[in-house]
Design an enzyme around this catalytic site. Structure first.
Site, PDB file in Angstrom:
ATOM      1  N   ASP A  32       0.826  -1.321  -0.014  1.00  0.00           N
ATOM      2  CA  ASP A  32      -0.116  -0.149  -0.075  1.00  0.00           C
ATOM      3  C   ASP A  32       0.873   1.159  -0.083  1.00  0.00           C
ATOM      4  OD1 ASP A  32      -2.103   1.642   0.351  1.00  0.00           O
ATOM      5  OD2 ASP A  32      -2.783   1.053   2.307  1.00  0.00           O
ATOM      6  N   GLY A 133       1.279 -10.009   4.733  1.00  0.00           N
ATOM      7  CA  GLY A 133       1.992  -9.256   5.404  1.00  0.00           C
ATOM      8  C   GLY A 133       1.605  -9.068   6.698  1.00  0.00           C
TER       9      GLY A 133
END
Ligand code: AR6
Length: 180
Positions: A32, A133
């Site tokens: 992100d 993650g």
């Protein structure tokens, strides 16, 4: 066609790359952060406008923005489930239901991202490994869910022809290739 690539998704050329976002759509760490850094402020601007209009993006859902300065044309933002170890209950059917719900949320990320790409008439889409993650979904569980979702979607006719999994490190790449 499905392909598996080891690399950084921000460099990947596809009609859309998918972002493993969070419900706020305000950016974060991991992929992100990398997408917002490389794509520039236009992405965040559209995310903010979306949240102002529709509210936070629920887990498993997807929305689309410009890709700003990235080589892709669009970024599809989706929110993976935060992995929870299901335990503590004697009720096996309750455990099974919660486990299944978590699996379905992860599958929904892939299906809803691909649906959005098809609605836009896009032909190529690239995914990172959603939820494995910061959201701690075990790779060995997540990879087969992701690959199966994409295979199922590609069985039905749509504009989407090519899906790439762009995996950032060797263990992730191996897990997806083995699931393929
Ligand atoms: N290209 C491809 N994959 C990448 C890249 C990259 N540039 N960078 C990291 N990865 P994560 P999540 C891999 O934590 O688990 C964020 O803060 C990484 O190695 O990015 O869904 C969001 O804002 C891993 O395999 O996403 C949310 O708050 C995979 O991308 C939260 O993290 C996903 O790791 C979402 O957590």
């Amino acid at each position: 066609m499905i392909k598996f690539v080891k690399g950084d998704i921000t460099n990947f050329k596809a009609d859309a790359i998918v972002n493993a976002a969070n419900s706020s759509l305000m950016g974060g760490g991991g992929v992100d952060g990398a997408i917002h850094r490389a794509g520039g402020p236009a992405i965040l601007q559209e995310c903010k406008a979306y949240v102002a209009r529709h509210g936070r993006l629920p887990t498993g859902q997807a929305m689309i923005t410009t890709a700003g300065d990235l080589p892709a044309k669009f970024v599809i933002h989706t929110v993976g489930p935060i992995y929870k170890i299901i335990r503590g209950s004697d009720d096996q059917s309750e455990k099974n239901r919660k486990t299944e719900d978590q699996r379905k949320k992860l599958r929904d990320c892939y299906i809803n991202s691909l649906k959005l790409a098809a609605e836009k008439g896009l032909s190529s889409v690239a995914f990172p490994s959603i939820s494995t993650g910061a959201y701690r979904y075990p790779l060995e569980e997540a990879a087969p869910i992701a690959v199966q979702a994409v295979k199922d979607f590609l069985k039905e006719p749509s504009s989407v022809k090519d899906v790439a999994f762009v995996l950032f490190n060797a263990p992730t790449y191996e897990a997806y290739k083995n699931a393929g």
